[in-house]
Design a protein around this motif. Structure first.
Motif, PDB file in Angstrom:
ATOM      1  N   ARG A 191       2.043   1.754  -3.451  1.00  0.00           N
ATOM      2  CA  ARG A 191       0.925   2.105  -4.332  1.00  0.00           C
ATOM      3  C   ARG A 191       0.577   3.583  -4.212  1.00  0.00           C
ATOM      4  NH1 ARG A 191      -1.865  -1.949  -6.723  1.00  0.00           N
ATOM      5  NH2 ARG A 191      -1.253  -3.906  -5.754  1.00  0.00           N
ATOM      6  N   ASN A 192       0.536   4.063  -2.983  1.00  0.00           N
ATOM      7  CA  ASN A 192       0.228   5.479  -2.767  1.00  0.00           C
ATOM      8  C   ASN A 192       1.283   6.376  -3.410  1.00  0.00           C
ATOM      9  OD1 ASN A 192      -2.041   4.804  -1.314  1.00  0.00           O
ATOM     10  ND2 ASN A 192      -1.058   5.023   0.692  1.00  0.00           N
TER      11      ASN A 192
ATOM     12  N   THR B 166       0.809  -1.225   0.000  1.00  0.00           N
ATOM     13  CA  THR B 166       0.000   0.000   0.000  1.00  0.00           C
ATOM     14  C   THR B 166       0.846   1.281   0.000  1.00  0.00           C
ATOM     15  OG1 THR B 166      -1.844  -1.123   1.092  1.00  0.00           O
ATOM     16  CG2 THR B 166      -1.790   1.285   1.233  1.00  0.00           C
TER      17      THR B 166
END
Length: 244
Positions: free
Chosen positions: A202-203, A199
């Motif tokens: 991804r951010n 995550t």
């Protein structure tokens, strides 16, 4: 004495003579084999002791170098790492990586890249080789050209490499810096669409795509929407920081 007893005694004497003859014939081989086994065990134990003592010594020297670097004695740390890196074994490899990192911390980017390149060329382990190439490329994103970065990590960015995500991110940053926005977008999207991407990464990719969107160079509406959401989240303090 009965005839059977005489024959039995003669037979026992013959057997005893045959055993003595066999022993005289094969005794040197039996004794030599036993001595060889004892010698091999002794050599193995001696080598194990020597290896463990050398490993313990290398460990102490390595952590002494780290402590010297933390204390600000960079010259002393560099000298200790040089000695270790010229040796053999796992600590020599660790010392090489730390020596390169120390050069980068001192602002010697060219020296650090050269050290990482040397480590990559010397490694038989493909993962350590890829790690050295990625670390060199990480420095060259800021100090080198797109070609410099591509030369080192184009192969690492392939689908079968465990370091493909970090390699593609560095490649995308180098492409963005060089003005090749379409290639940068493709690199960031490849990381974003990788099912194994965590995550925080991804951010970060979404934030990069958001930067492309704000620059007016993005071409994929779907990715633009993702990037816009990432920018909104960043404003609210929920996303990763911008690219280095």
């Amino acid at each position: 004495m009965s005839q059977d007893n005489i024959f039995r005694e003669v037979d026992e004497e013959l057997r005893s003579d045959r055993m003595r003859a066999l022993w005289r014939r094969f005794a040197p081989f039996v004794i030599g084999g036993a001595i060889a086994i004892v010698a091999l065990v002794a050599i193995n134990e001696g080598w194990a002791w020597y290896s463990n003592s050398q490993s313990a010594k290398a460990s102490d020297e390595y952590y002494a170098a780290l402590n010297a670097a933390d204390a600000g004695d960079l010259a002393g740390a560099q000298a200790q790492l040089d000695t270790l890196a010229n040796g053999s074994g796992g600590y020599a490899v660790l010392a090489g990586f730390r020596r390169a990192a120390l050069l980068a911390e001192q602002g010697d980017s060219a020296g650090a890249v050269a050290e990482y390149d040397a480590l990559a060329n010397a490694q038989s382990n493909p993962r350590l080789r890829e790690l050295a190439l990625v670390l060199a490329a990480n420095i060259l994103v800021d100090t080198g050209t797109l070609a410099d970065v591509e030369t080192r990590i184009a192969s690492v960015a392939s689908d079968d490499s465990p370091l493909r995500r970090v390699a593609r991110e560095r490649l995308g940053l180098a492409q963005y810096k060089a003005g090749d926005f379409a290639a940068a977008q493709a690199s960031f999207e490849a990381v974003l669409n990788d099912p194994l991407t965590q995550t925080p990464t991804r951010n970060r990719m979404a934030y990069y795509l958001g930067q492309l969107l704000s620059d007016g160079v993005t071409t994929a509406p779907t990715d633009a929407e993702v990037a816009a959401d990432a920018i909104d989240a960043a404003v609210q303090g929920e996303a990763a920081p911008a690219a280095e």
